[in-house]
Every structure is written in C-alpha cells, then in structure tokens.
Design a protein around this motif. Structure first.
Motif, PDB file in Angstrom:
ATOM      1  N   ASN A 121       0.818  -1.218   0.000  1.00  0.00           N
ATOM      2  CA  ASN A 121       0.000   0.000   0.000  1.00  0.00           C
ATOM      3  C   ASN A 121       0.846   1.260   0.000  1.00  0.00           C
ATOM      4  O   ASN A 121       0.562   2.218  -0.729  1.00  0.00           O
ATOM      5  CB  ASN A 121      -0.936  -0.001   1.207  1.00  0.00           C
TER       6      ASN A 121
ATOM      7  N   PHE B 170       1.276   4.330  -2.508  1.00  0.00           N
ATOM      8  CA  PHE B 170       0.908   5.654  -2.004  1.00  0.00           C
ATOM      9  C   PHE B 170       1.931   6.718  -2.365  1.00  0.00           C
ATOM     10  O   PHE B 170       1.578   7.827  -2.772  1.00  0.00           O
ATOM     11  CB  PHE B 170       0.736   5.569  -0.487  1.00  0.00           C
TER      12      PHE B 170
ATOM     13  N   THR C 128     -14.150   7.610   2.767  1.00  0.00           N
ATOM     14  CA  THR C 128     -12.885   7.389   3.473  1.00  0.00           C
ATOM     15  C   THR C 128     -12.949   7.897   4.902  1.00  0.00           C
ATOM     16  O   THR C 128     -12.452   7.246   5.834  1.00  0.00           O
ATOM     17  CB  THR C 128     -11.735   8.068   2.709  1.00  0.00           C
TER      18      THR C 128
ATOM     19  N   TRP D 216      -7.766   2.325   4.411  1.00  0.00           N
ATOM     20  CA  TRP D 216      -7.458   3.031   3.169  1.00  0.00           C
ATOM     21  C   TRP D 216      -8.730   3.272   2.363  1.00  0.00           C
ATOM     22  O   TRP D 216      -9.612   2.405   2.301  1.00  0.00           O
ATOM     23  CB  TRP D 216      -6.496   2.197   2.312  1.00  0.00           C
TER      24      TRP D 216
ATOM     25  N   TRP E  54      -9.991   3.993  -1.526  1.00  0.00           N
ATOM     26  CA  TRP E  54      -9.456   3.738  -2.862  1.00  0.00           C
ATOM     27  C   TRP E  54     -10.426   4.165  -3.962  1.00  0.00           C
ATOM     28  O   TRP E  54     -11.639   3.961  -3.841  1.00  0.00           O
ATOM     29  CB  TRP E  54      -9.192   2.241  -3.060  1.00  0.00           C
TER      30      TRP E  54
ATOM     31  N   GLN F 214      -4.099  -2.622   6.992  1.00  0.00           N
ATOM     32  CA  GLN F 214      -3.185  -2.550   5.855  1.00  0.00           C
ATOM     33  C   GLN F 214      -3.525  -3.572   4.775  1.00  0.00           C
ATOM     34  O   GLN F 214      -2.665  -3.954   3.971  1.00  0.00           O
ATOM     35  CB  GLN F 214      -1.741  -2.751   6.326  1.00  0.00           C
TER      36      GLN F 214
ATOM     37  N   GLY G  83      -5.119   5.868  -4.048  1.00  0.00           N
ATOM     38  CA  GLY G  83      -5.307   5.383  -2.684  1.00  0.00           C
ATOM     39  C   GLY G  83      -5.012   6.476  -1.676  1.00  0.00           C
ATOM     40  O   GLY G  83      -4.083   7.261  -1.860  1.00  0.00           O
TER      41      GLY G  83
ATOM     42  N   ASP H 235      -4.308   7.006   2.401  1.00  0.00           N
ATOM     43  CA  ASP H 235      -3.995   6.423   3.706  1.00  0.00           C
ATOM     44  C   ASP H 235      -4.740   7.205   4.783  1.00  0.00           C
ATOM     45  O   ASP H 235      -4.540   8.406   4.937  1.00  0.00           O
ATOM     46  CB  ASP H 235      -2.475   6.504   3.932  1.00  0.00           C
TER      47      ASP H 235
END
Length: 220
Positions: free
Chosen positions: A95, A99, A140, A148, A150, A168, A179, A181
């Motif tokens: 990820n 990112f 999100t 995450w 997306w 994760q 994506g 975080d």
C-alpha cells in the motif's frame, strides 16, 4: 505470502513485477521521487519523513522477518501462525509503495487533473471530478479505525468505483487507481483529529499522471 503476491499481480499490474522479484529476496524501502517537504503546505515534511522512514520501514522490516520465519517453519501449523504478520506487513509495504507514487508536488503536476482517459472515466462514472472527491472523502472519512480509501477500477464492470480496505489490507478486488492512507500517522501531526481537512488537502498533491497510467494499463 506467495498467494498474496499472485493476488497482487492480478489486481495491481504495475507493482507485480517488482513484488515478484522482491518476494524471493529482501524487501527494501523504496526511495521517494521528491523531497519530504515538497508536498507542503498540504502534507508537512515532518509527517512525510516519519511516515516513510519509520512507519513504512517498520512494515518492510516486519515483512522480511515474517518471510524468513515462514521459510524456516517446519509444520503447516507454524506457517499458518505467520499469515497475519505476512498479510499486515506485506499489505503495509504494498500500500505504501503505491501511495508514494500516488503523490506529487504541485510543481510536478500534483493536483492537476488534465483532459484525458482518467478525467473522462471520472466524469462518466461520477458525473464530475468534484462529485468524485465528495463521495470518496465521505467514504474514506467514515472508515472506523485505520484503513485506506481507494478509487479502484473494477475489471468486471469496467468502471471506476470507490472502495475501502481495513488496516493494511491491500486492494485485491479492484485495480488501485488512487489510494488515500487514513491511518492517523498519515495526518495527525498536522491535522489532529480533523480527518476531513486532511482528505480535502491531499487532492492538491495527488499524482493524476500516475493514476492515469494505472487506469490505462488496467483497461488494456
């Protein structure tokens, strides 16, 4: 871990070759294409430094340790015990590697969605870029705990869709296009507990050129 690598190869074609090579060797922390403070004022240099050198490095270290232990495991039970560590640290490495490429300074085109296949697909599937941002930020921000957000390409429906993953966990159901975080270490030093401000700001440094490359490859 090999099962995870195969799933990644199907869902994330641009990362597949790199991950396949690394899966039989030692994983390393990827270098960034920009300085830690290059995303300011939207993401502080302090956050980027800690996020990259501490948090991502921890996932790399954990993945290497888990794979080494897996290789030495003598029984199926011992290998099963390592699945959680492999998934968590392997996902963290996958990820975050995506990112960093997902971001770019404004001086290098970050935040600039120009005419092309990505913009056309966003307008087709969401009506407008502004509607995409509104929907993705809301989805999100609603993640409970860490995870995450997306923008992924569904290869079955041939459409862009907004999805989330917990902790994760890597995105395996879609090809990841963009994506975000939402772990606290990605924003808390700067935005405290106001996640909507972080989510609003990050669009100013999204690398839409990279996102478009992912979409074009996914639709070939």
């Amino acid at each position: 871990m090999l099962g995870l690598a195969r799933s990644v190869a199907r869902a994330q074609p641009r990362l597949a070759s790199t991950f396949a090579v690394q899966s039989s060797s030692v994983h390393t922390l990827p270098k960034l294409d920009y300085a830690y403070d290059a995303l300011e004022p939207h993401i502080s240099g302090e956050i980027m430094n800690l996020h990259h050198t501490k948090h991502h490095q921890t996932y790399v270290n954990g993945l290497n340790a888990a794979e080494e232990a897996y290789a030495k495991a003598e029984t199926p039970k011992d290998r099963i015990k390592l699945q959680a560590a492999l998934k968590f640290n392997g996902g963290g490495h996958i990820n975050h590697s995506l990112f960093w490429k997902n971001l770019a300074p404004t001086s290098q085109g970050g935040g600039n969605l120009s005419d092309g296949p990505l913009k056309a697909a966003i307008e087709r599937d969401f009506g407008s870029f502004e509607k995409l941002k509104e929907q993705m930020n809301a989805t999100t921000a609603a993640i409970q705990g860490s995870g995450w957000g997306w923008l992924g390409f569904n290869q079955a429906t041939k459409k862009l869709e907004i999805v989330t993953t917990a902790n994760q966990d890597p995105l395996l159901s879609h090809v990841p296009i963009i994506g975000i975080d939402i772990w606290e270490h990605a924003f808390y030093l700067q935005y405290k507990n106001v996640k909507p401000d972080y989510l609003k700001a990050i669009w100013n440094v999204v690398n839409f050129k990279e996102a478009e490359k992912r979409l074009v490859e996914a639709t070939k």
